[in-house]
Enzyme design. Structure first.
Site, PDB file in Angstrom:
ATOM      1  N   GLY A   4      93.896 -30.556  67.981  1.00  9.22           N
ATOM      2  CA  GLY A   4      95.072 -31.408  68.192  1.00  9.22           C
ATOM      3  C   GLY A   4      96.063 -30.821  69.185  1.00  9.22           C
ATOM      4  O   GLY A   4      96.034 -29.630  69.499  1.00  9.22           O
ATOM      5  N   ARG A   8     104.506 -32.677  67.388  1.00  8.12           N
ATOM      6  CA  ARG A   8     105.819 -32.305  66.840  1.00  8.12           C
ATOM      7  C   ARG A   8     106.319 -30.962  67.360  1.00  8.12           C
ATOM      8  O   ARG A   8     107.477 -30.614  67.176  1.00  8.12           O
ATOM      9  CB  ARG A   8     105.738 -32.298  65.297  1.00  8.12           C
ATOM     10  N   THR A  78      91.575 -36.078  61.911  1.00  8.66           N
ATOM     11  CA  THR A  78      90.835 -34.945  61.322  1.00  8.66           C
ATOM     12  C   THR A  78      89.426 -35.344  60.871  1.00  8.66           C
ATOM     13  O   THR A  78      88.513 -34.522  60.900  1.00  8.66           O
ATOM     14  CB  THR A  78      91.624 -34.350  60.145  1.00  8.66           C
ATOM     15  N   GLY A 139     100.146 -34.564  53.069  1.00  7.13           N
ATOM     16  CA  GLY A 139      99.427 -35.561  52.288  1.00  7.13           C
ATOM     17  C   GLY A 139      99.604 -35.244  50.807  1.00  7.13           C
ATOM     18  O   GLY A 139      99.622 -34.079  50.422  1.00  7.13           O
ATOM     19  N   ARG A 334     104.401   2.115  81.847  1.00  8.45           N
ATOM     20  CA  ARG A 334     103.445   1.003  81.841  1.00  8.45           C
ATOM     21  C   ARG A 334     102.096   1.450  82.386  1.00  8.45           C
ATOM     22  O   ARG A 334     101.983   2.553  82.935  1.00  8.45           O
ATOM     23  CB  ARG A 334     103.990  -0.177  82.658  1.00  8.45           C
ATOM     24  N   LYS A 352     104.028   4.695  86.048  1.00  9.56           N
ATOM     25  CA  LYS A 352     102.902   3.745  85.992  1.00  9.56           C
ATOM     26  C   LYS A 352     101.612   4.513  86.166  1.00  9.56           C
ATOM     27  O   LYS A 352     101.465   5.236  87.146  1.00  9.56           O
ATOM     28  CB  LYS A 352     103.032   2.698  87.104  1.00  9.56           C
ATOM     29  N   ASN A 378     109.394  20.183  87.502  1.00  7.17           N
ATOM     30  CA  ASN A 378     110.622  19.386  87.525  1.00  7.17           C
ATOM     31  C   ASN A 378     110.598  18.427  88.709  1.00  7.17           C
ATOM     32  O   ASN A 378     110.398  18.842  89.849  1.00  7.17           O
ATOM     33  CB  ASN A 378     111.850  20.293  87.625  1.00  7.17           C
ATOM     34  N   SER A 406     115.376  16.790  95.101  1.00  5.52           N
ATOM     35  CA  SER A 406     115.913  15.433  94.973  1.00  5.52           C
ATOM     36  C   SER A 406     115.540  14.594  96.186  1.00  5.52           C
ATOM     37  O   SER A 406     115.516  15.076  97.310  1.00  5.52           O
ATOM     38  CB  SER A 406     117.443  15.486  94.893  1.00  5.52           C
ATOM     39  N   ALA A 424     115.292  19.036  99.289  1.00  5.19           N
ATOM     40  CA  ALA A 424     115.895  17.724  99.071  1.00  5.19           C
ATOM     41  C   ALA A 424     115.650  16.841 100.289  1.00  5.19           C
ATOM     42  O   ALA A 424     115.734  17.299 101.427  1.00  5.19           O
ATOM     43  CB  ALA A 424     117.393  17.885  98.825  1.00  5.19           C
TER      44      ALA A 424
HETATM   45  C1  UD1 Z   1      96.936 -32.722  57.567  1.00  6.71           C
HETATM   46  C2  UD1 Z   1      96.387 -33.584  56.425  1.00  6.71           C
HETATM   47  C3  UD1 Z   1      97.420 -33.587  55.297  1.00  6.71           C
HETATM   48  C4  UD1 Z   1      97.713 -32.173  54.835  1.00  6.71           C
HETATM   49  C5  UD1 Z   1      98.095 -31.271  56.001  1.00  6.71           C
HETATM   50  C6  UD1 Z   1      98.099 -29.821  55.534  1.00  6.71           C
HETATM   51  C7  UD1 Z   1      95.004 -35.284  57.496  1.00  6.71           C
HETATM   52  C8  UD1 Z   1      94.911 -36.713  57.899  1.00  6.71           C
HETATM   53  N1  UD1 Z   1      96.156 -34.918  56.917  1.00  6.71           N
HETATM   54  O1  UD1 Z   1      98.109 -33.365  58.025  1.00  6.71           O
HETATM   55  O2  UD1 Z   1      96.933 -34.351  54.215  1.00  6.71           O
HETATM   56  O3  UD1 Z   1      98.733 -32.192  53.866  1.00  6.71           O
HETATM   57  O4  UD1 Z   1      97.172 -31.383  57.101  1.00  6.71           O
HETATM   58  O5  UD1 Z   1      98.606 -28.938  56.489  1.00  6.71           O
HETATM   59  O6  UD1 Z   1      94.046 -34.558  57.653  1.00  6.71           O
HETATM   60  N2  UD1 Z   1      93.170 -31.821  64.419  1.00  6.71           N
HETATM   61  C9  UD1 Z   1      92.017 -31.912  65.166  1.00  6.71           C
HETATM   62  N3  UD1 Z   1      91.677 -33.128  65.692  1.00  6.71           N
HETATM   63  C10 UD1 Z   1      92.395 -34.248  65.483  1.00  6.71           C
HETATM   64  C11 UD1 Z   1      93.586 -34.132  64.710  1.00  6.71           C
HETATM   65  C12 UD1 Z   1      93.938 -32.907  64.173  1.00  6.71           C
HETATM   66  O7  UD1 Z   1      91.317 -30.919  65.386  1.00  6.71           O
HETATM   67  O8  UD1 Z   1      92.016 -35.301  65.981  1.00  6.71           O
HETATM   68  C13 UD1 Z   1      93.545 -30.489  63.890  1.00  6.71           C
HETATM   69  C14 UD1 Z   1      94.894 -30.012  64.400  1.00  6.71           C
HETATM   70  O9  UD1 Z   1      94.724 -29.226  65.592  1.00  6.71           O
HETATM   71  C15 UD1 Z   1      95.416 -29.179  63.234  1.00  6.71           C
HETATM   72  C16 UD1 Z   1      94.755 -29.797  62.026  1.00  6.71           C
HETATM   73  O10 UD1 Z   1      93.671 -30.576  62.497  1.00  6.71           O
HETATM   74  O11 UD1 Z   1      95.036 -27.827  63.351  1.00  6.71           O
HETATM   75  C17 UD1 Z   1      95.702 -30.670  61.208  1.00  6.71           C
HETATM   76  O12 UD1 Z   1      96.238 -31.683  62.038  1.00  6.71           O
HETATM   77  P1  UD1 Z   1      97.733 -32.183  61.882  1.00  6.71           P
HETATM   78  O13 UD1 Z   1      97.952 -33.293  62.835  1.00  6.71           O
HETATM   79  O14 UD1 Z   1      98.671 -31.043  61.910  1.00  6.71           O
HETATM   80  O15 UD1 Z   1      97.686 -32.806  60.400  1.00  6.71           O
HETATM   81  P2  UD1 Z   1      98.892 -32.971  59.381  1.00  6.71           P
HETATM   82  O16 UD1 Z   1      99.675 -34.161  59.757  1.00  6.71           O
HETATM   83  O17 UD1 Z   1      99.603 -31.695  59.193  1.00  6.71           O
HETATM   84 CA    CA Z   2      99.558 -29.781  60.214  1.00  6.42          CA
END
Ligand code: UD1
Ligand code: CA
Length: 452
Positions: A4, A8, A78, A139, A334, A352, A378, A406, A424
């Site tokens: 994803g 947000r 998901t 969820g 570094r 370095k 030195n 120096s 120097a």
């Molecule tokens: C999800 C769950 C929710 C749960 C929460 C816990 C679903 C629909 N909801 O919500 O019930 O309480 O996690 O943290 O599963 N991702 C993909 N491909 C996609 C969408 C998401 O790989 O198409 C991955 C995202 O990168 C992320 C994870 O799935 O790592 C969860 O996705 P996110 O959108 O954060 O789900 P939540 O709304 O948090």
């Molecule tokens: Ca999440």
């Protein structure tokens, strides 16, 4: 699941690449999977958004042949993400454990308990739940009047009553692989977000008469997800506090102001070391005993010996400092700089890829790059190793008990023998033999000083 974008986060960077305690979120979850007792046959990371960067981040930390990747080209939810692993896992009956990539504090013990519960219950699917004071955004787990699993409802699809439920779906599941993939084929995206929710699968299996189990996690903090930057900052804060508490209670480190100090959880710090406010210690740095580290200093992936004094505002990266050294204020190490025991660098000194020998000093305004410096030498104020001719870098070698005057410019490649002296303001263009005094522009031999 790590495909994803993480809308947000309001970021140009995929969410799972955002760092907690200096490491990408996804790597915490991969680590927990690999560390599982009776380990998994394979760990598949589902990538999509910025897939190459996510793969690179995982590969940079784990050289484990069990790690593989599946590509989810469009992020349709998901359920769709898991469907992208169909060809990998649908042919052989097995247990598929689903982990959520944005829940970094999950431990392998909890995942193990989830798997054990799943096997003990002989369920078709088992989910990890937890009760939260503030369940907003997650969820919810809806149970029937007898307390058995009924379904999962997402925040956006939940009724007002359902939103009052404080038991949430943590995003970790076990599935019987055959049942998982056949249910995924029937999954619809008819919901508030128009996504294919993996969370619908347990409910669908239940309707088909399958057994669904729930394992309630004991520690709510472990399953906190990162969806926005405020949650990321909250976890960062909790981790830092935990790290510093441990260093104070178990390692005997003094922090003048723990709340304004930033220490990586992978750093090691010795007893009776005192750390002043606004110090940052990153990565797997190791700091010895009885050191004092003053404000404004940042130490990254470096080793510091015992009884070292690091004065205000130093930056030390990928370097090594021996025992009883003094640095700063405002020193910069570094590129694998090495300071041997008892050596000193003062204000505005940069090292370095340079080795400063036992007891040697560069106290003021100096650049030493691609150089080796022997013992008890030195380096005078304003000295520069002129290591770059515009195309290539060249080395400078300075012997033991040398006095560099120096403002000396050392035009590399160059070697200055033991006990030599430069006047120097010298511009040294040719090698200087041992026990020789040179001066001038370009520097010439004035005399042999071996008897002086
Ligand atoms: C999800 C769950 C929710 C749960 C929460 C816990 C679903 C629909 N909801 O919500 O019930 O309480 O996690 O943290 O599963 N991702 C993909 N491909 C996609 C969408 C998401 O790989 O198409 C991955 C995202 O990168 C992320 C994870 O799935 O790592 C969860 O996705 P996110 O959108 O954060 O789900 P939540 O709304 O948090
Ligand atoms: Ca999440």
């Amino acid at each position: 699941m790590a495909a994803g974008l993480g809308t947000r986060m309001k970021s140009g960077k995929a969410k799972v690449l955002h760092e907690l305690d200096g490491r990408p979120l996804v790597n915490y979850v991969v680590e927990a999977a690999l560390a599982l007792a009776l380990g998994p046959k394979s760990v598949c990371v589902i990538v999509g958004h910025q897939s190459e960067d996510v793969k690179a981040a995982v590969n940079a930390e784990f050289a484990d042949e069990r790690v593989c990747f599946a590509l989810q080209e469009r992020q349709l939810g998901t359920g769709d993400a898991i469907n992208c692993t169909r060809s990998l896992y649908c042919n052989e009956p097995s247990t598929v454990v689903v982990l959520t990539g944005d829940v970094p504090l999950i431990t392998s013990q909890t995942i193990r308990s989830l798997i054990d519960h799943h096997k003990g219950e002989e369920a078709a699917a088992t989910l990890l739940s937890v009760r939260l004071k503030d369940p907003h955004g997650y969820g919810r787990v809806v149970r029937d009047p007898q307390g058995a699993f009924s379904r999962i409802v997402e925040q956006k699809d939940a009724t007002e009553d359902e939103r009052l439920i404080d038991e949430i779906n943590a995003g970790f599941y076990c599935f019987d692989s055959n049942k998982l993939y056949s249910a995924l084929a029937e999954l619809s995206n008819d919901n508030a977000q128009g996504e294919f929710y993996l969370t619908d699968i347990p409910g669908m299996l239940l309707v088909e008469g399958e057994k669904i189990a729930i394992y309630v996690a004991p520690d709510p903090q472990e399953v906190e997800g990162v969806n926005d930057r405020r949650q990321l900052a909250t976890l960062e804060h909790a981790m830092r506090k935990n790290t510093i508490d441990k260093l104070m209670l178990e390692s005997g480190v003094t922090f003048i102001d723990p709340s304004s100090t930033y220490i990586s959880s992978r750093a090691v710090i010795g007893r009776d070391t005192v750390i002043h406010p606004n110090v940052t210690i990153e990565g797997e740095s190791v700091i010895g005993e009885d050191c004092v580290i003053r404000s404004g200093t940042r130490i990254h992936e470096s080793r510091i010996g015992n009884s070292v004094e690091i004065r205000d505002n130093c930056l030390i990266r990928d370097s090594e400092v021996g025992d009883e050294c003094t640095l700063g204020p405002m020193a910069h190490l570094r590129g694998h700089a090495v300071m041997l025991d008892g050596s000193k660098v003062g204000n505005f000194v940069e090292l370095k890829k340079t080795k400063l020998g036992h007891g040697s000093k560069a106290s003021h305004l100096t650049y030493l790059g691609d150089a080796t410096i022997g013992e008890d030498t030195n380096i005078g104020a304003g000295t520069i190793t002129c290591n770059y001719d515009g195309k290539n870098k060249h080395e400078t070698h300075i012997g033991d008990r040398v006095k560099i005057g120096s403002d000396t410019m050392l035009i590399a490649p160059i070697t200055v023998g033991d006990r030599a002296v430069t006047g120097a303001g010298s511009v040294v263009t040719k090698d200087v033999k041992e026990s020789t005094l040179v001066a001038g522009v370009p520097a010439r031999k004035l005399r042999d000083i071996s008897q002086e």
